[in-house]
Design an enzyme around this catalytic site. Structure first.
Site, short mmCIF file in Angstrom:
data_model
loop_
_atom_site.label_atom_id
_atom_site.label_comp_id
_atom_site.label_asym_id
_atom_site.label_seq_id
_atom_site.Cartn_x
_atom_site.Cartn_y
_atom_site.Cartn_z
N GLU A 118 1.07 -1.15 0.18
CA GLU A 118 0.14 0.05 -0.05
C GLU A 118 0.74 1.19 0.01
O GLU A 118 2.08 1.14 0.44
CB GLU A 118 -0.90 -0.05 1.19
CG GLU A 118 -0.13 0.10 2.60
CD GLU A 118 -0.99 -0.43 3.74
OE1 GLU A 118 -0.82 0.27 4.69
OE2 GLU A 118 -1.51 -1.41 3.56
N LYS A 120 2.78 4.72 1.07
CA LYS A 120 2.88 5.38 2.27
C LYS A 120 2.77 6.88 2.34
O LYS A 120 3.49 7.57 1.82
CB LYS A 120 4.30 5.31 2.81
CG LYS A 120 4.77 5.62 4.21
CD LYS A 120 6.26 5.26 4.45
CE LYS A 120 6.56 5.53 5.79
NZ LYS A 120 6.66 7.20 6.02
N ASP A 122 2.17 10.81 3.23
CA ASP A 122 3.25 11.67 4.16
C ASP A 122 2.33 12.61 4.85
O ASP A 122 1.83 13.88 4.14
CB ASP A 122 3.88 12.52 3.08
CG ASP A 122 5.17 13.29 3.70
OD1 ASP A 122 5.22 12.68 4.87
OD2 ASP A 122 5.80 14.02 2.66
N TYR A 229 -5.31 2.05 7.78
CA TYR A 229 -4.41 0.77 7.21
C TYR A 229 -4.01 -0.12 8.35
O TYR A 229 -3.35 -1.01 7.95
CB TYR A 229 -3.21 1.64 6.66
CG TYR A 229 -2.34 2.42 7.43
CD1 TYR A 229 -1.76 1.98 8.66
CD2 TYR A 229 -2.32 3.67 7.11
CE1 TYR A 229 -0.87 2.91 9.27
CE2 TYR A 229 -1.48 4.55 7.80
CZ TYR A 229 -0.86 4.30 9.00
OH TYR A 229 -0.23 5.20 9.85
N LYS A 318 10.99 3.67 0.39
CA LYS A 318 11.12 5.18 0.27
C LYS A 318 11.54 5.55 -1.04
O LYS A 318 12.44 4.86 -1.56
CB LYS A 318 11.90 5.83 1.29
CG LYS A 318 11.55 5.64 2.89
CD LYS A 318 10.43 6.03 3.25
CE LYS A 318 10.57 7.58 3.50
NZ LYS A 318 11.13 7.78 4.81
N CYS A 412 10.02 48.60 1.84
CA CYS A 412 9.32 47.93 0.61
C CYS A 412 10.14 48.01 -0.41
O CYS A 412 10.50 49.06 -0.65
CB CYS A 412 8.10 47.89 0.49
SG CYS A 412 7.10 47.40 -1.11
N CYS A 415 7.93 49.87 -3.37
CA CYS A 415 7.64 51.31 -3.04
C CYS A 415 8.33 52.04 -2.21
O CYS A 415 8.36 53.25 -1.96
CB CYS A 415 6.04 51.19 -2.75
SG CYS A 415 5.73 50.98 -1.15
N CYS A 430 4.23 45.05 3.96
CA CYS A 430 4.42 46.64 3.43
C CYS A 430 3.00 47.43 3.78
O CYS A 430 2.16 47.04 3.42
CB CYS A 430 4.77 46.87 1.88
SG CYS A 430 4.51 48.49 1.28
N CYS A 435 1.35 51.00 -2.83
CA CYS A 435 2.49 50.17 -3.51
C CYS A 435 2.01 49.43 -4.54
O CYS A 435 0.99 48.88 -4.67
CB CYS A 435 2.85 49.12 -2.24
SG CYS A 435 3.87 47.81 -2.74
#
Length: 680
Positions: A118, A120, A122, A229, A318, A412, A415, A430, A435
């Site tokens: 099956e 795996k 994450d 599982y 893996k 920024c 701007c 900012c 801007c």
């Protein structure tokens, strides 16, 4: 003497690896803030395991002697009836074949063992305990023996059954993995960016962070999935004798199970399924990092038993993500549409998964600090499943002398306006009102219904005006002329007149509307009205201090810092003065002496459901400021249910109990003395 010296060197290496791995384990399992990739952790772990096996030196606190890190103190602790062991990792098909050979030797059985395969997932491993058919408790894996009680959060995941369909089970521990889809992860990060919150580094961290929320309401908003599982304790009349029988039973009880599950006759068939999952991996809507091979027969599992940390009857294959090693040549700062500043690593070009990668987002400065990233560093870049590349680790062994940390900018880059820090050291924003990176978003907010309410300036027309250079600041809205507009596509004489009339009408407005129109972070309609009550004119807000703002009830530190920062920027003040010079006339009917208002909602209770025109917290604050109280659940004691779009089961329950439902607009009407009959 030489042998003793060599043994001392090995002992030193083991001690160093134990310290390093325990630190990484703590950051991963407790802080949800890993600083190295899973592959790098696996490499270190296998190095330590090899040294321990060859030298016989095993420290009692070595990570090889336990599964993970201690549970967080934020949650109650749960002791697992049966330990939730980790799996031994393999990285080649030859290692998978060696696993099969070990199984056959341990069983003294020359016949091939049947296996199951099956994917795996994450995500975050969990265990659900059902007693007498009802969900009793949910817990994380923790250190394998003791986990964290996350029952309230798990109950918010709709795919999890709260009751078993069978009556034959007195108690069972069902195990699975909580995960979030790639699309939902990206949407979640987009929402967090818009709200000025730190971004999750990957879907796994998003799933773990969602389950380990102290507030279950936050978890409920996240679109989490679970794949089940396995089992731990089983006390039942029903007999489950194999993994394939378990998967059939789980499916029959309406548990979601892995998208691929195969029972195979030998290890070569298992390898074929692993390869199949690997081929499909890039097209999956969620992330997996491997495949799990298990002995199917539970009786054989009992014979095989387990080592201290891992079962002998299962392994994990893996998949390696597509990775490349390159150098960071510079770090640029990207400004999002809401003003959030995001660091972006500029890389020496490197081929990763068939694509040349030259840039990757660093998400936020918290991530930069965690990785201790510096310009000139050698880094590992990964593209797992053909997704957007991300920087997974810095190779500290390659760091050159003299490289300096990269701090957040003070102004920024788009701007030149001031940059303010939000949410600790994570989000930086900012505050420039004009801007360029934020201008279209700010303009749409500036002219919306609760702001200046300029009909005819929707997103399409704002984009058109901006692209033709007619609007480059908020003040430019009031400078538009008939000749300017007639040159544009889609604008005829009537539409031009209507728009100019709407702009002229918008010049006569209130202070509360203007404050809201400025789009100051954390400043919605309620806070804008609150400021209008305490400040006579817009000029009184210029250079206002956070201390002054904190003296106002309902204004917290985050709101105070945001408002003070905005009105301390000279460019923002110049824009406001320009608006006034172009005819903006601001009255303030809301200004009043403190505490002079009648608590019109005193004695009334409210429940909120569905999506409202403004944020839920803002509505709750509005109700509290006027003497009312908000409750979490509908009952006969509730005065009103405030129902927004997509109101759910609470609306149906309110109807059954005879609780009156009102809209957000009706709530506002209740706060008007002329329409207060609603409260009677």
């Amino acid at each position: 003497m030489k042998n003793n010296t060599e043994k001392e060197d090995v002992a030193g290496q083991i001690a160093r690896l134990v310290r390093e791995l325990n630190d990484h384990s703590y950051r991963y399992h407790v802080l949800d803030a890993p600083t190295i990739t899973d592959a790098r952790y696996d490499d270190l772990f296998h190095t330590l395991l090899g040294l321990e096996q060859t030298s016989g030196i095993i420290l009692p606190y070595s990570p090889t002697q336990r599964v993970g890190a201690a549970p967080s103190e934020k949650f109650g602790k749960v002791t697992h009836n049966v330990p939730m062991l980790s799996l031994q990792d393999t990285f080649s098909f030859d290692e998978v074949r060696e696993f099969d050979q070990r199984i056959r030797r341990l069983l003294d059985n020359p016949v091939a063992v049947k296996y199951t395969v099956e994917p795996k997932y994450d995500g975050l491993a969990i265990e659900l305990t059902y007693r007498n058919g009802l969900l009793h408790r949910a817990s994380t894996r923790g250190d394998g023996h003791t986990g964290e009680d996350v029952t309230l959060n798990i109950r918010t995941i709709r795919s999890i059954p709260l009751r078993l369909l069978t009556e034959d089970v007195r108690e069972i521990d069902v195990r699975g993995e909580v995960f979030i889809s790639t699309a939902d992860f990206e949407a979640l990060n987009a929402e967090r960016e818009a709200a000025g919150e730190p971004l999750f580094a990957n879907p796994r961290n998003a799933a773990a962070g969602s389950i380990r929320q102290l507030d279950p309401a936050v978890t409920a908003k996240r679109k989490l999935n679970v794949a089940f599982y396995g089992i731990g304790l089983l006390s039942a009349a029903v007999e489950i004798s194999s993994q394939s029988a378990l998967m059939q039973w789980l499916g029959g009880q309406r548990f979601s199970t892995p998208f691929i599950f195969r029972r195979v006759d030998d290890i070569e068939q298992a390898i074929e399924v692993i390869a199949q999952i690997g081929r499909e991996r890039a097209d999956l809507p969620f992330e997996i990092d491997g495949a799990v091979i298990k002995v199917d027969d539970f009786a054989l599992r009992t014979q095989l038993g387990a080592k201290t940390r891992t079962p002998r009857w299962a392994i994990a294959y893996k998949y390696r993500g597509d990775r490349g090693v390159t150098k960071v040549t510079s770090i640029e700062v990207s400004v999002g549409r809401t003003g959030i500043l995001t660091p972006v690593a500029v890389l020496e070009p490197v081929r990763v998964g068939g694509v040349t990668v030259t840039r990757c987002s660093l998400h936020n400065w918290d991530e930069v600090n965690r990785k201790d990233l510096r310009i000139g560093d050698t880094v590992v870049v990964e593209r797992a499943g053909d997704v957007i590349p991300h920087l997974v680790a810095v190779d500290m062994t390659m760091r050159e002398a003299g490289l300096e940390p990269f701090p957040p900018p003070t102004v920024c880059p788009q701007c030149g306006a001031h940059v303010v820090q939000e949410e600790g050291a994570v989000a930086w924003r900012c505050i420039g009102i004009n801007c360029p990176a934020q201008l279209r978003q700010r303009l749409m907010h500036f002219v919306c219904r609760n702001a200046l309410n300029i009909d005819g300036l929707g997103e399409k027309n704002i984009t058109l005006l901006h692209e033709h250079g007619l609007i480059n600041s908020l003040a430019d809205v009031f400078s538009l002329t008939r000749d300017d507009l007639l040159k544009l596509p889609r604008f005829a004489e009537r539409s031009v007149v209507n728009l100019l009339d709407a702009i002229e009408a918008a010049k006569e407005t209130t202070l509360a509307r203007v404050i809201y129109a400025l789009g100051i972070p954390h400043t919605g309609t309620f806070v804008s009205k609150l400021l209008a009550e305490h400040f006579r004119s817009i000029d009184d807000l210029y250079h206002v201090t956070a201390t002054q703002l904190l003296s106002i009830d309902q204004v917290g530190e985050k709101i105070a810092r945001s408002i003070s920062g905005f009105f301390s920027d000279d460019e923002n003040i110049r824009t406001l003065e320009a608006l006034k010079s172009l005819g903006l006339r601001i009255s303030n009917p809301d200004h009043t002496a403190p505490h002079s208002k009648l608590a019109i909602l005193s004695g009334l209770t409210f429940v909120i459901t569905g999506t409202l025109p403004v944020g839920r917290r803002e509505v709750e604050a509005l109700i509290a400021a006027n003497g009312g109280k908000c409750l979490a659940a509908v009952s006969k004691a509730v005065s009103y249910l405030i129902a927004g779009v997509s109101a759910g089961s609470k609306l149906e329950k309110a109807r059954k109990l005879g609780v009156r439902s009102i809209s957000y607009e009706e709530l506002l009407a209740m706060l008007s003395p002329l329409k207060s009959a609603l409260t009677k």
